[in-house]
Design an enzyme around this catalytic site. Structure first.
Site, PDB file in Angstrom:
ATOM      1  N   LYS A  99       0.832  -1.205   0.000  1.00  8.98           N
ATOM      2  CA  LYS A  99       0.000   0.000   0.000  1.00  8.98           C
ATOM      3  C   LYS A  99       0.869   1.259   0.000  1.00  8.98           C
ATOM      4  O   LYS A  99       1.957   1.279   0.576  1.00  8.98           O
ATOM      5  CB  LYS A  99      -0.932  -0.018   1.217  1.00  8.98           C
ATOM      6  CG  LYS A  99      -1.935  -1.170   1.177  1.00  8.98           C
ATOM      7  CD  LYS A  99      -2.777  -1.234   2.426  1.00  8.98           C
ATOM      8  CE  LYS A  99      -1.944  -1.603   3.625  1.00  8.98           C
ATOM      9  NZ  LYS A  99      -2.758  -1.893   4.834  1.00  8.98           N
ATOM     10  N   THR A 148      -7.737   8.904   9.376  1.00  7.50           N
ATOM     11  CA  THR A 148      -7.165   7.723   8.739  1.00  7.50           C
ATOM     12  C   THR A 148      -7.167   6.472   9.616  1.00  7.50           C
ATOM     13  O   THR A 148      -6.595   5.452   9.235  1.00  7.50           O
ATOM     14  CB  THR A 148      -5.716   8.011   8.326  1.00  7.50           C
ATOM     15  OG1 THR A 148      -4.968   8.425   9.487  1.00  7.50           O
ATOM     16  CG2 THR A 148      -5.653   9.102   7.266  1.00  7.50           C
ATOM     17  N   THR A 171      -7.655   2.555   8.183  1.00  2.04           N
ATOM     18  CA  THR A 171      -7.553   2.470   6.720  1.00  2.04           C
ATOM     19  C   THR A 171      -7.087   1.084   6.266  1.00  2.04           C
ATOM     20  O   THR A 171      -7.630   0.524   5.311  1.00  2.04           O
ATOM     21  CB  THR A 171      -6.594   3.534   6.158  1.00  2.04           C
ATOM     22  OG1 THR A 171      -5.353   3.470   6.891  1.00  2.04           O
ATOM     23  CG2 THR A 171      -7.175   4.924   6.287  1.00  2.04           C
ATOM     24  N   GLY A 172      -6.086   0.528   6.932  1.00  2.00           N
ATOM     25  CA  GLY A 172      -5.578  -0.779   6.531  1.00  2.00           C
ATOM     26  C   GLY A 172      -6.607  -1.874   6.724  1.00  2.00           C
ATOM     27  O   GLY A 172      -6.784  -2.735   5.846  1.00  2.00           O
ATOM     28  N   CYS A 173      -7.290  -1.861   7.858  1.00  2.00           N
ATOM     29  CA  CYS A 173      -8.337  -2.851   8.127  1.00  2.00           C
ATOM     30  C   CYS A 173      -9.450  -2.737   7.089  1.00  2.00           C
ATOM     31  O   CYS A 173      -9.939  -3.744   6.557  1.00  2.00           O
ATOM     32  CB  CYS A 173      -8.921  -2.640   9.519  1.00  2.00           C
ATOM     33  SG  CYS A 173      -7.732  -2.758  10.876  1.00  2.00           S
TER      34      CYS A 173
END
Length: 286
Positions: free
Chosen positions: A175, A208, A211-213
């Site tokens: 990412k 933010t 965001t990854g989850c």
């Protein structure tokens, strides 16, 4: 037609922006039924993580067995795993129930800097879990921790992805949120050599958290519906871009992403894509 089911194996976020809460919200938004196995309970908000309590291995195993005995998830994602004992239980369940589409979000550090994966568990993650993974979705700091390689540009990014593929993982999405430049570009590379990138305009925002989850949950949901990898990655990129583009502005720190934004603001399938839609590039990841 069987309604698609997706399983999330992750920690609870009391602030609701990440973890199990973010995953289940995203699954619901993307039209899959979400089931879950809790690995940890955290006390956290937009300002940081105040306390973490791991779920004992026997209780985690019981959750996974309950899911495996009664549901047939077509895609599984892992989030916060915390320690080696947890990783071992997850790997055993993947084998026992023949879960084949496994998305690993290698959650290691929270937005506020709190460590969410013990150092010794990184070895268990790379040696035991990654060989079971269909796709692993690290950000730059997570990739650097897993590979020991510093990422400073496209060339070093490519080398780190190649290094991670040697662990046995089928595909890597690196990412681009932690990199610099006007575009946030995610890079995809798999064992067959297939590669592409997805770019969206970089947004200046502190909203933010999760965001990854959220990205990995959207990706998992699309794969649970048997969509292609390219289509799943594109929807996941659009989903997280909308979640960032239309913030809720909650809390005094890193606010949560807006999980309903993709639907509420007309960015779903069949809608005209706006300027924030991702640009898909095929070919060499430089």
């Amino acid at each position: 037609m069987t309604y698609p089911v997706a399983l999330t194996i992750a920690g609870s976020d009391s602030g609701g922006g990440a973890g199990i809460q973010a995953d289940l919200k995203t699954f619901q938004e993307r039209g899959v039924f979400g089931v879950s196995a809790l690995t940890a309970v955290t006390a956290q908000n937009t300002l940081g993580v105040q306390r973490v309590g791991m779920v004992e291995p026997a209780l985690l195993k019981a959750q996974l067995d309950s899911i495996g005995a009664d549901f047939q998830p077509t895609a599984v994602k892992t989030g916060m795993l915390g320690d080696s004992f947890t990783i071992e239980q997850v790997v055993q369940a993947i084998d026992a129930y023949s879960w084949t589409t496994v998305i690993v979000d290698p959650v290691m550090v929270a937005k506020g800097g709190h460590t969410l994966l013990e150092q010794e568990a990184i070895e268990s993650l790379t040696q035991l879990l990654l060989p079971k993974a269909s796709i692993v979705t690290p950000n730059v700091p997570e990739m650097e921790l897993m590979t020991g390689l510093k990422i400073e540009g496209d060339s070093s990014a490519r080398k780190s992805m190649e290094a991670l593929l040697k662990s046995g993982v089928t595909a890597v999405i690196l990412k681009g949120g932690h990199r610099t430049g006007p575009l946030a570009t995610d890079l995809y590379l798999d064992q067959s050599g297939r590669e592409f990138s997805l770019s969206t305009p970089r947004l200046a925002t502190h909203q933010t958290h999760g965001t990854g989850c959220t990205f990995s949950a959207a990706l998992t949901a699309e794969l649970a519906k048997d969509h292609s990898v390219e289509a799943a990655c594109t929807v996941a990129k659009r989903f997280i871009q909308a979640a960032l583009q239309y913030p809720l502005s909650l809390g005094a720190g890193h606010g949560p992403t807006h999980h309903a934004a993709y639907r509420v603001y007309g960015q779903g399938e069949g809608e005209k894509q706006d300027a924030q839609a991702p640009i898909l590039h095929y070919g060499h990841v430089r």
